[in-house]
Design an enzyme around this catalytic site. Sequence first.
Site, PDB file in Angstrom:
ATOM      1  N   GLU A   1      -7.323  -5.519  -5.589  1.00  0.00           N
ATOM      2  CA  GLU A   1      -8.219  -5.057  -4.661  1.00  0.00           C
ATOM      3  C   GLU A   1      -9.444  -4.791  -5.303  1.00  0.00           C
ATOM      4  OE1 GLU A   1      -6.162  -2.406  -2.119  1.00  0.00           O
ATOM      5  OE2 GLU A   1      -4.864  -3.741  -1.084  1.00  0.00           O
TER       6      GLU A   1
ATOM      7  N   GLU B   1       0.454  -8.682  -0.686  1.00  0.00           N
ATOM      8  CA  GLU B   1       0.884  -7.460  -0.433  1.00  0.00           C
ATOM      9  C   GLU B   1       0.678  -7.518   1.039  1.00  0.00           C
ATOM     10  OE1 GLU B   1      -0.806  -3.768  -1.616  1.00  0.00           O
ATOM     11  OE2 GLU B   1      -0.883  -4.292  -3.779  1.00  0.00           O
TER      12      GLU B   1
END
Length: 527
Positions: A184, A303
């Site tokens: 991220e 995820e």
Amino acid sequence: MEYSISVNGKEKIPFNNNVNYCVGTGRMGLALTKEYFDQLKIVQDNIGFKFIRGHGLFCDDMGIYQEFLDKSELEKEPKDFPDFKAYMEYVEKNAKKIVEYNFTYLDRVVDSYMEVNIRPFLELGFMPYKMASGDNTVFYWKGNTTPPADYNKWCNMVQATLRHLMDRYGEEEVLSWPIEVWNEPNLPGFWKDANIDEYFKLYELTSAAIKKVDQRFKVGGPAICGGADEKWMKGFLTYCHEHKLNLDFISRHHYCTELPVDVGHYGYPKMMELDYTLQTLRDCRKIIESFAEYKELPFYITEFNTSYIPNCPVHDTNLNAAYIARTLAEIGDYVTGYSYWTFGDVFEERGIPFTPFYGGFGLLADGGIPKPTYWTFKFFKDLKDNEQACVYRDKNMVLVKTNEGTYKGIAWNLTIETKEDLINVDVKVAGSAKRWCLLTKTVDEECCNPLKVWHDLGEWAHPTAEQNELLKSAAKPLVETKSIEGNENDVCFRLSVKKHGVVYFELNPAPVVSDRGYDYNFNYGKE
């Protein structure tokens, strides 16, 4: 709500059920603890994920990167300085730095993974403290999220780690493990200032370093969270295209709640409509397909869950199980593989949990208690076994026909979307057997809800072993069977799914072949 469906068993409905491709975990260092391994073994025995992905490979608790100061060749002695601080400043400036790699803990973790037949989906991060360019950290355990002060040291460490793994576990084995560069980077908490140009540099140099070890490694990114596709996904693919970078797969994350309201130790968000969340995947897919050289690459959601915070009580609910059921039924339309975040609640992003049900991401609560969502995954895995073809799918159900000619399916009732406390589905399927058995396994708020039992009994913070076993006994599906008469062409049955329920079912021919003299229906009462 009531409706009917009819299938002839010859339908070919697209359905990419890759439910056990990968699962998430907390930081890698937690794999050194007993309860972590106990929970992973439960999940592997019953679901059997192929890969496991988590943070912290290069964090200091794993101890891979070691850097020492060699004082042996210094010209001055401590007595030549007015105080110890001045001497240490001199040492820091003039001593030679020796870099070493320690793979003791990495070997323990990967050995334990191999023991339960799961392999690492390697996420490269975070930054070792002695290699970091700054002090930015994330989580309770302070993972450093700054770029390396020296990219050569970073690349050398990555290469040394891969070479060690290949030496220990074999080239062909390790080459099958995907490698994702960072996590991220579009969020400033995970990558200093969310600096997109710096991430592109990290990816370019890291990917090149990996390919120098072996061109066959599969490397990808950018592992961004949702909401950043236009800038980050398009920008990343454009950069890879223009600079002719190695790119073997594309990755992104997927969460489905709005910003939470914080109350005490917990966060309470509103759920997004599932059609909206799936549209974000369609939109991202369109971006990928706009690049001719990338549109056929694997696209992984590395995820996904409902909420993106590790202290959200919805994760422990039957609502979560029903929401994830529809997600699993449809997410494969847009992505190659997906990884639920996470398999268990041995997890410390916001500190050590206070209670067994604390809203953690896991399929298992602390103590190894299966949550309702655990059964959603188990059911979809069971649906995958011996699957021949999907013959029906809608927003409430998926039905497959097996190689043996029998039927399996899952039905769910996401009441926050259906607005119905009960769904009845009348099903007619082709089949010539005269007698069938309908087997159902039901998970709903009435029959498989350990959270409710825990709440009703007072929300113990620290259950005893006996109390923990009680919670486990409340975490099992209700198993029921029903004998159904068929005819020469088809058989009919009804499925009933209550509020936020998930029901797994099998329809199998069941001719009675009794032992001599056995009478199931014998009347034992007096006439």
